[in-house]
Design a protein around this motif. Structure first.
Motif, PDB file in Angstrom:
ATOM      1  N   TYR A 154      -5.453  -3.343  -1.938  1.00 53.43           N
ATOM      2  CA  TYR A 154      -5.223  -2.451  -0.720  1.00 53.43           C
ATOM      3  C   TYR A 154      -5.692  -1.028  -0.814  1.00 53.43           C
ATOM      4  O   TYR A 154      -6.197  -0.560  -0.006  1.00 53.43           O
ATOM      5  N   TYR A 155      -5.151  -0.508  -1.997  1.00 56.63           N
ATOM      6  CA  TYR A 155      -5.423   0.753  -2.305  1.00 56.63           C
ATOM      7  C   TYR A 155      -6.850   0.878  -2.639  1.00 56.63           C
ATOM      8  O   TYR A 155      -7.542   1.873  -2.386  1.00 56.63           O
ATOM      9  N   TYR A 171      -8.712   1.173   0.617  1.00 57.62           N
ATOM     10  CA  TYR A 171      -8.417   2.304   1.150  1.00 57.62           C
ATOM     11  C   TYR A 171      -9.321   3.272   0.679  1.00 57.62           C
ATOM     12  O   TYR A 171     -10.062   4.086   1.367  1.00 57.62           O
ATOM     13  N   PHE A 219       0.803  -1.160   0.044  1.00 58.93           N
ATOM     14  CA  PHE A 219       0.012  -0.130   0.187  1.00 58.93           C
ATOM     15  C   PHE A 219       0.854   1.332  -0.081  1.00 58.93           C
ATOM     16  O   PHE A 219       0.636   2.167  -0.884  1.00 58.93           O
TER      17      PHE A 219
END
Length: 320
Positions: free
Chosen positions: A274-275, A278, A254
């Motif tokens: 993961y991004y 987020y 990330f």
């Protein structure tokens, strides 16, 4: 001649008058129950920490994944709607594809380089200073590593492009190119983690008996053949551990993406899973949807880890 009185002779004591023979009492033994109690007392802090920082957040994440929650309202139960939406979300599938591409690049390059470095350390030198130096990139925070390489790879002032220009290669913004952005991120993390991975493999190589190499050398085997026939098979349990840890860590990338490429660019070429999570959680405030994506990621990692452990037979060692 007067007969002398018979002198009494020493003999074994009369059992009737000496009383029963007794053996000394054995030393007291600690009961198994007491051992278990002490063991649980020592484990209690770890169990409390695991429950507070792992088990409880996981349970909350599972609950949020079946709710419509945006931090501004009370979670409302929606069942499997979030998971059904993920199935048709092209950005979610693209983030998984981008992540898989990064995992292949990162684990492939990192493992091969780490094996080479570990083998050189094992067969040529065992310098403590060299081993400590190899850990330096791993000790640097990932944000600092990303900033460092962002400057090194800069199209105008980057040192890498300056060196390539000396041999006639045109300057290129690697982190701004849809083609080269993800390979550049993979190489950055390979640079940062190869030394740590190599030391893990080196520690495994130290467990291999030296007489195996000596016997193979007497039979005329070269270094490459000894590595292929002795080192790799006996290193399998450690190699399995390294691959599992590298796989989980690669899926969790990330910070390097967030710093070096900004918003998973260019054109979503580095928007890893993961991004994506987020963005859904802290930019769009789709907490329930982000939790559902996180649960899918947990299932994927669990499945891949199980397959790796079974294929590599991590619990068995040829040294036994």
């Amino acid at each position: 001649m007067r007969n002398a009185a018979a002198l009494p002779t020493a003999g074994p004591p009369d059992r009737a008058t000496a009383g029963p023979l007794t053996e000394p009492d054995p030393p007291p033994r600690r009961r198994a129950k007491d051992d278990r109690t002490v063991a649980w007392l020592f484990l209690l802090p770890v169990l409390v920490g695991f429950a507070v920082f792992y088990l409880y957040p996981t349970a909350r994440g599972v609950w949020y994944s079946v709710t419509d929650y945006s931090l501004l309202n009370t979670p409302s139960y929606v069942g499997a709607d979030n998971y059904a939406q993920l199935v048709t979300d092209s950005q979610f599938w693209n983030s998984l594809k981008v992540t898989a591409y990064y995992v292949v690049l990162n684990i492939g390059s990192q493992t091969l380089l780490a094996l080479l470095v570990a083998a050189l350390l094992h067969r040529l030198t065992r310098s403590t200073v060299l081993r400590a130096t190899m850990l330096l990139p791993w000790l640097v925070p990932n944000v600092t590593v990303a900033l460092l390489w962002m400057w090194l790879l800069d199209a105008n002032l980057g040192f890498v492009n300056h060196l390539l220009g000396l041999v006639g290669v045109d300057s290129l913004g690697y982190l701004n190119s849809p083609t080269w952005a993800m390979p550049s991120i993979a190489l950055i993390n390979t640079w940062a983690y190869t030394g740590y991975t190599a030391l893990l493999l080196y520690a495994g190589m130290l467990q291999i008996p030296q007489h195996l190499y000596e016997s193979a050398a007497l039979d005329g085997a070269g270094e490459l053949r000894m590595f292929r026939r002795i080192t790799l098979p006996l290193l399998r349990p450690i190699l399995a551990l390294v691959l599992v840890v590298s796989l989980i860590g690669s899926f969790q990338i990330f910070d390097t993406v967030a710093v070096a490429t900004k918003d998973g660019g260019p054109a979503g070429a580095t928007r890893v899973i993961y991004y994506f999570i987020y963005q859904q959680a802290f930019r769009y405030f789709h907490m329930g949807y982000a939790a559902a994506a996180a649960m899918v990621l947990v299932l994927i990692l669990g499945l891949l880890t199980f397959v790796q452990m079974r294929l590599l037979r991590a619990s068995n060692s040829d040294l036994n």
